[in-house]
Write an enzyme that holds these catalytic residues in place. Structure first.
Site, PDB file in Angstrom:
ATOM      1  N   ARG A 197     -24.210  13.841  19.503  1.00 47.41           N
ATOM      2  CA  ARG A 197     -24.208  12.488  18.933  1.00 47.41           C
ATOM      3  C   ARG A 197     -23.025  11.652  19.421  1.00 47.41           C
ATOM      4  O   ARG A 197     -22.002  12.201  19.840  1.00 47.41           O
ATOM      5  CB  ARG A 197     -24.095  12.557  17.407  1.00 47.41           C
ATOM      6  CG  ARG A 197     -25.350  13.037  16.745  1.00 47.41           C
ATOM      7  CD  ARG A 197     -25.136  13.134  15.235  1.00 47.41           C
ATOM      8  NE  ARG A 197     -26.358  13.594  14.584  1.00 47.41           N
ATOM      9  CZ  ARG A 197     -26.418  14.097  13.364  1.00 47.41           C
ATOM     10  NH1 ARG A 197     -25.317  14.232  12.648  1.00 47.41           N
ATOM     11  NH2 ARG A 197     -27.561  14.473  12.852  1.00 47.41           N
ATOM     12  N   GLY A 215       6.260  -2.672   3.460  1.00 43.16           N
ATOM     13  CA  GLY A 215       5.867  -3.095   4.791  1.00 43.16           C
ATOM     14  C   GLY A 215       6.326  -4.511   5.106  1.00 43.16           C
ATOM     15  O   GLY A 215       7.275  -5.025   4.489  1.00 43.16           O
ATOM     16  N   ILE A 245       1.698   2.962   7.062  1.00 43.11           N
ATOM     17  CA  ILE A 245       0.921   3.786   7.998  1.00 43.11           C
ATOM     18  C   ILE A 245       0.573   2.968   9.240  1.00 43.11           C
ATOM     19  O   ILE A 245       0.159   3.515  10.243  1.00 43.11           O
ATOM     20  CB  ILE A 245      -0.372   4.344   7.359  1.00 43.11           C
ATOM     21  CG1 ILE A 245      -1.341   3.215   6.967  1.00 43.11           C
ATOM     22  CG2 ILE A 245      -0.066   5.218   6.160  1.00 43.11           C
ATOM     23  CD1 ILE A 245      -2.745   3.705   6.659  1.00 43.11           C
ATOM     24  N   ASP A 246       0.725   1.635   9.147  1.00 47.78           N
ATOM     25  CA  ASP A 246       0.337   0.772  10.272  1.00 47.78           C
ATOM     26  C   ASP A 246       1.390   0.738  11.385  1.00 47.78           C
ATOM     27  O   ASP A 246       1.099   0.315  12.497  1.00 47.78           O
ATOM     28  CB  ASP A 246       0.097  -0.661   9.778  1.00 47.78           C
ATOM     29  CG  ASP A 246      -1.103  -0.760   8.861  1.00 47.78           C
ATOM     30  OD1 ASP A 246      -1.925   0.176   8.857  1.00 47.78           O
ATOM     31  OD2 ASP A 246      -1.217  -1.765   8.138  1.00 47.78           O
ATOM     32  N   ARG A 258       0.359  -4.898  -4.669  1.00 44.24           N
ATOM     33  CA  ARG A 258       0.472  -5.905  -3.614  1.00 44.24           C
ATOM     34  C   ARG A 258       0.757  -7.235  -4.306  1.00 44.24           C
ATOM     35  O   ARG A 258      -0.014  -7.667  -5.153  1.00 44.24           O
ATOM     36  CB  ARG A 258      -0.828  -6.008  -2.829  1.00 44.24           C
ATOM     37  CG  ARG A 258      -1.127  -4.797  -1.970  1.00 44.24           C
ATOM     38  CD  ARG A 258      -2.189  -5.110  -0.954  1.00 44.24           C
ATOM     39  NE  ARG A 258      -2.613  -3.916  -0.244  1.00 44.24           N
ATOM     40  CZ  ARG A 258      -1.972  -3.405   0.820  1.00 44.24           C
ATOM     41  NH1 ARG A 258      -0.878  -3.983   1.271  1.00 44.24           N
ATOM     42  NH2 ARG A 258      -2.430  -2.326   1.414  1.00 44.24           N
ATOM     43  N   ARG A 268     -23.678   7.838  14.744  1.00 45.48           N
ATOM     44  CA  ARG A 268     -23.242   7.868  13.341  1.00 45.48           C
ATOM     45  C   ARG A 268     -21.873   7.204  13.220  1.00 45.48           C
ATOM     46  O   ARG A 268     -21.123   7.130  14.200  1.00 45.48           O
ATOM     47  CB  ARG A 268     -23.087   9.315  12.858  1.00 45.48           C
ATOM     48  CG  ARG A 268     -24.374  10.116  12.821  1.00 45.48           C
ATOM     49  CD  ARG A 268     -25.219   9.745  11.600  1.00 45.48           C
ATOM     50  NE  ARG A 268     -26.323  10.666  11.418  1.00 45.48           N
ATOM     51  CZ  ARG A 268     -27.486  10.583  12.053  1.00 45.48           C
ATOM     52  NH1 ARG A 268     -27.688   9.607  12.922  1.00 45.48           N
ATOM     53  NH2 ARG A 268     -28.436  11.470  11.811  1.00 45.48           N
ATOM     54  N   GLY A 311       0.829  -1.211   0.000  1.00 43.93           N
ATOM     55  CA  GLY A 311       0.000   0.000   0.000  1.00 43.93           C
ATOM     56  C   GLY A 311       0.858   1.254   0.000  1.00 43.93           C
ATOM     57  O   GLY A 311       1.911   1.290   0.632  1.00 43.93           O
ATOM     58  N   GLN A 316      -6.318   8.623   4.650  1.00 44.57           N
ATOM     59  CA  GLN A 316      -5.181   8.530   5.578  1.00 44.57           C
ATOM     60  C   GLN A 316      -3.868   8.160   4.888  1.00 44.57           C
ATOM     61  O   GLN A 316      -2.801   8.323   5.448  1.00 44.57           O
ATOM     62  CB  GLN A 316      -5.440   7.436   6.620  1.00 44.57           C
ATOM     63  CG  GLN A 316      -6.648   7.665   7.457  1.00 44.57           C
ATOM     64  CD  GLN A 316      -7.235   6.370   7.991  1.00 44.57           C
ATOM     65  OE1 GLN A 316      -6.928   5.963   9.094  1.00 44.57           O
ATOM     66  NE2 GLN A 316      -8.064   5.704   7.209  1.00 44.57           N
ATOM     67  N   MET A 359      -7.650   3.143   9.662  1.00 41.87           N
ATOM     68  CA  MET A 359      -7.030   1.948   9.069  1.00 41.87           C
ATOM     69  C   MET A 359      -6.168   1.199  10.082  1.00 41.87           C
ATOM     70  O   MET A 359      -5.687   1.784  11.057  1.00 41.87           O
ATOM     71  CB  MET A 359      -6.204   2.319   7.854  1.00 41.87           C
ATOM     72  CG  MET A 359      -7.028   2.394   6.587  1.00 41.87           C
ATOM     73  SD  MET A 359      -6.005   2.648   5.155  1.00 41.87           S
ATOM     74  CE  MET A 359      -7.162   2.246   3.854  1.00 41.87           C
TER      75      MET A 359
HETATM   76  O1  F6P Z   1      -1.042  -1.719   5.088  1.00 45.96           O
HETATM   77  C1  F6P Z   1      -1.605  -0.464   5.102  1.00 45.96           C
HETATM   78  C2  F6P Z   1      -3.110  -0.509   4.965  1.00 45.96           C
HETATM   79  O2  F6P Z   1      -3.495   0.802   4.741  1.00 45.96           O
HETATM   80  C3  F6P Z   1      -3.878  -1.113   6.124  1.00 45.96           C
HETATM   81  O3  F6P Z   1      -4.009  -0.285   7.229  1.00 45.96           O
HETATM   82  C4  F6P Z   1      -5.188  -1.437   5.471  1.00 45.96           C
HETATM   83  O4  F6P Z   1      -5.846  -2.443   6.168  1.00 45.96           O
HETATM   84  C5  F6P Z   1      -4.764  -1.893   4.122  1.00 45.96           C
HETATM   85  O5  F6P Z   1      -3.535  -1.245   3.846  1.00 45.96           O
HETATM   86  C6  F6P Z   1      -5.730  -1.599   2.996  1.00 45.96           C
HETATM   87  O6  F6P Z   1      -5.228  -2.182   1.843  1.00 45.96           O
HETATM   88  P1  F6P Z   1      -5.696  -1.978   0.353  1.00 45.96           P
HETATM   89  O7  F6P Z   1      -4.880  -0.878  -0.223  1.00 45.96           O
HETATM   90  O8  F6P Z   1      -5.369  -3.262  -0.297  1.00 45.96           O
HETATM   91  O9  F6P Z   1      -7.143  -1.641   0.394  1.00 45.96           O
END
Ligand code: F6P
Length: 356
Positions: free
Chosen positions: A170, A110, A134-135, A73, A274, A10, A282, A177
């Protein structure tokens, strides 16, 4: 020295800034260096697709979001499976590494990217990894590039939602993510003053969560904001594997855990509820100042490792120092939020509900 660069998995902020760090270091410090960009991640290496990257290209990309090389990926488990023509993807990558006459390959990615990088190393390719996501879940580094930019973006979004929650009284759930690791949700939730934060690492109890919502009502606080990691887990779901949980949710007709939770909380607490899913907002866009500096440090350091002929490693942050780990030592491992860590205790210590 002929150097290849690829970006895999990603996208996130800082990929171009890291490539700039590598490229500028290499052109400035390795006489006669030549850099090629491999297109669209490992897919480009499998198909042998590359293009030259001259020094000038690196000069203008510090601030640019995404990746100028493209990314895909490419699942690790498919790397050693024979394809229709008889060869494996790994064999094709190794063959193209040789055909391109690379002396070194930088892989920006990653945890999955690092596993494949370790495989390539074992096949005799000179690889240097760079920790992107980002994780923030790559083992052996305090922080990954792209993480803090995503924290800034998600925190600002939650902060904005908080004003709407307060204005309307609310309960608003914001999905952040992070399927396996909750770092982004934890940091963004804390930075935005969320009332509750739900992480994959800490299965949550729905009664406790509803109780936290009611606490705001009792105390006369207007609205409630809950930051929910996309991989957040109900305590009743905890015994199941991630894929089983996903299956059960699809069976129940839930698209995300957050929408389901919003319904349940609304029914149980009687508050108007909501849900808001942040998604790719993000991941995109320019890196923050922090990530621009970090990316430059990581890229420059990686270039230095190549100049020294140190391969089979990935660059890492340890305290305030940039260092490296052997790819073989970190491949296949993750870094998760420790439920008994200081940061979690700090959040709970000021009344943020982690659902336990
Ligand atoms: O690995 C980063 C990430 O943004 C995760 O936080 C998220 O679950 C995933 O990629 C989403 O992946 P994709 O781009 O395949 O929708």
């Amino acid at each position: 020295m002929k150097i290849g660069i690829l970006t895999s998995g990603g996208d996130c902020a800082g990929l171009n800034a890291v490539m700039r760090g590598i490229g500028l270091y290499v052109y400035q410090n390795i006489p006669g260096a030549e850099v090629v960009g491999i297109l669209n991640g490992y897919g480009g290496l499998i198909r042998g697709e590359s293009r030259p990257m001259r020094r000038e290209e690196f000069e203008g990309i510090l601030n640019v979001g995404g990746t100028v090389l493209g990314t895909t990926r490419t699942p690790f488990k498919m790397m050693t499976v024979s394809e229709e023509d008889g060869g494996t993807r790994l064999e094709k990558m190794r063959a193209n590494y040789r055909k391109m006459e690379l002396d070194c390959l930088f892989t920006l990615g990653g945890a999955g990217t690092h596993r494949t990088a370790a495989l390539l190393c074992a096949e005799g390719c000179n690889v240097i990894g760079l920790p992107k996501t980002i994780d923030n879940d790559i083992y052996g580094t305090d922080v990954t590039f792209g993480f803090h930019t995503a924290v800034d973006v998600a925190a600002e979004a939650i902060e904005r939602v908080r004003t709407t929650a307060a204005s309307h009284g609310r309960t608003i759930l914001v999905e952040v993510m992070g399927n396996k690791a909750g770092w982004l949700t934890l940091y963004a939730g804390m930075a935005a003053g969320a009332d509750a934060i739900l992480l994959p690492e800490i299965p949550f109890n729905i009664d406790r969560l509803c109780e936290r919502v009611m606490q705001n009502v009792r105390e006369g606080k207007s609205g409630c904001v809950i930051a929910v990691a996309e991989g957040a887990v109900l305590d009743s779901e905890a015994p199941f594997k991630r894929k089983e949980r996903a299956f059960i949710r699809v069976e129940r007709g839930e698209n995300t855990v957050t929408n389901h939770l919003a319904e349940v909380i609304g029914e149980r607490t009687g508050t108007e509820t909501r849900a808001s899913v942040l998604g790719y907002i993000q991941r995109g866009g320019s890196p923050s100042a922090y990530d621009k500096v970090l990316s430059t440090r990581l890229g420059s350091y990686a270039g230095k490792l190549a100049a020294e002929g140190r391969f089979g490693v990935t660059v890492a942050v340890c305290g305030n120092t940039i260092t490296f780990n052997a790819l073989a030592d970190i491949a296949g491992k993750y870094k998760f939020v420790d439920p008994s860590s200081e940061i979690v205790a700090a959040a709970e210590g000021i009344g943020i509900c982690l659902g336990r």
